[in-house]
Design an enzyme around this catalytic site. Structure first.
Site, PDB file in Angstrom:
ATOM      1  N   ASP A   1       0.844  -1.199   0.000  1.00 37.76           N
ATOM      2  CA  ASP A   1       0.000   0.000   0.000  1.00 37.76           C
ATOM      3  C   ASP A   1       0.880   1.250   0.000  1.00 37.76           C
ATOM      4  O   ASP A   1       2.007   1.229  -0.523  1.00 37.76           O
ATOM      5  CB  ASP A   1      -0.943  -0.041   1.222  1.00 37.76           C
TER       6      ASP A   1
ATOM      7  N   HIS B   1      -3.647   6.163   3.169  1.00 40.91           N
ATOM      8  CA  HIS B   1      -4.375   4.988   2.666  1.00 40.91           C
ATOM      9  C   HIS B   1      -3.946   3.696   3.366  1.00 40.91           C
ATOM     10  O   HIS B   1      -4.770   2.933   3.876  1.00 40.91           O
ATOM     11  CB  HIS B   1      -4.158   4.896   1.155  1.00 40.91           C
TER      12      HIS B   1
ATOM     13  N   SER C   1     -11.080  -0.428  -1.358  1.00 42.96           N
ATOM     14  CA  SER C   1      -9.827  -0.542  -0.603  1.00 42.96           C
ATOM     15  C   SER C   1     -10.061  -0.935   0.838  1.00 42.96           C
ATOM     16  O   SER C   1      -9.229  -1.598   1.445  1.00 42.96           O
ATOM     17  CB  SER C   1      -9.117   0.810  -0.550  1.00 42.96           C
TER      18      SER C   1
END
Ligand SMILES: [Ca+2]
Ligand SMILES: [Ca+2]
Length: 364
Positions: free
Chosen positions: A56, A107, A268
């Site tokens: 990620d 994220h 996600s």
């Protein structure tokens, strides 16, 4: 700074809005609809035979929600900056030229919170004591390079071949390309080695492109779509015949950098609920094979939509309690972790692998 050659590789992220940490404790609807709260007492995922790899934008592992030892720093690597500190930093860039700078800096931290938050100022992650190997492969704007991503996959395959007990990979990224024979072969090797790859199905659904992205579309990965608190498919979530199952992914509350919390949406964030749930089950019963795990996962869902596996919801919504019951686990007790015997030698083995990577680094 890495030259960005493949601007299409991007994290699946939709920023909805932010809210204060005080709103979090009542915001545990994701754990309610996946029927986790009834079994959350059973384990925190502290089984040394179960390691999760996250590819990620890097994890801010100093966040107050994380166990300080959560990220295995000796295995983790920052492929964006080519150093061992995988924590994301705002780089002040807008690589995708969408007018927003650094929109994906948190994220990876957000994904990690869903899997492993301690439950201080938000709902608990599924496995707060799990060990994570953090591969930072995308920059703070959420953009990455396909060559670098391939290097990360290869690094994981090498580690698995050397015996590092990586059981799960969370991949909330769109490779932006058609299926790649190179990555397909790595995924096949990982599959043969018993690893489960959990991938986000993808966002940005349009009427004529209702297909899941690659590599979620690879038959050896789980493609996870997103539902909201009403168990409706999120309007952005991709679907289609390659969709495997769905999990919460709209207006999710989790960790962002600098000890903050946000509410965000995207497939996600559906994927890590599945990753965390599988880590939870595997922590209790590490003797289960990959095939047994997948059978338990997919035969224990809350069915949604048309009869049978369908294009909108796949096999249905993740259901952790059902999964444990189908695995013949007594959910009224605290789990006695079943070790396969392999774990007895694992610590000695890890030190051997560490030495291997030290020597390898010296060579390169
Ligand atoms: Ca770094
Ligand atoms: Ca941007």
């Amino acid at each position: 700074m890495i030259k960005i050659n493949h601007p299409k590789i991007i994290l699946f992220l939709i920023i909805m809005f932010t809210c204060s940490p005080s709103g979090a404790l009542t915001n545990d609807w994701p754990l309610v609809i996946i029927d986790f709260l009834r079994v959350s007492h059973m384990t925190k995922g502290n089984n040394p035979e179960v390691i999760v790899a996250i590819i990620d934008s890097g994890i801010d592992y100093t966040h107050q929600e994380f166990d300080p030892n959560m990220v295995l720093k000796e295995y983790s690597y920052d492929f964006v900056e080519n150093n061992v500190d995988t924590r994301p930093v705002p780089q002040g860039i807008d690589s995708d030229m969408n007018g927003i700078t650094d929109e994906s800096v948190s994220h990876g931290t957000f994904v990690a919170g869903i899997i492993a938050a301690q439950g201080k100022s938000m709902s608990r992650g599924l496995v707060p004591e799990i060990k994570i190997i953090d591969f930072r492969g995308l920059n703070s704007d959420g953009i990455g390079d396909l060559g670098i991503l391939d290097q990360i996959w290869q690094r994981i395959a090498d580690m698995v071949a050397e015996g590092v007990p990586i059981k799960l990979i969370n991949y909330s990224i769109d490779n932006g390309v058609p299926p790649s024979p190179y990555l397909d072969s790595i995924i096949a090797n990982l599959t043969n080695a018993g690893v489960i790859i959990v991938a986000a199905a993808g966002n940005a659904r349009t009427s004529d492109r209702n297909i899941v992205h690659y590599p979620a579309s690879n038959p050896n990965t789980l493609a996870v779509g997103a539902v909201d608190s009403q168990m409706e498919l999120a309007e952005f979530s991709r679907y289609g015949e390659n969709l495997t199952l769905v999990a919460p992914g709209k207006k999710i509350y989790s960790t962002v950098i600098d000890n903050q919390y946000y509410t965000m949406s995207g497939t996600s964030f559906a994927a890590p609920f599945v990753t965390g749930a599988l880590a939870f089950l595997w922590s209790i019963k590490p003797t289960l094979t990959r095939e047994e795990m997948l059978s338990l996962l997919l035969n224990s869902t809350t069915h949604l939509g048309d009869p049978g596996k369908n294009e909108l919801f796949g096999y249905g919504l993740l259901n952790v309690t059902k999964m444990l019951l189908n695995a013949d686990i007594d959910i009224n007790s605290t789990a006695t972790v079943e070790f396969s015997g392999f774990s007895l030698g694992i610590l000695a083995f890890i030190s051997i692998v560490k030495e291997y990577y030290k020597r390898r680094k010296k060579r390169t």
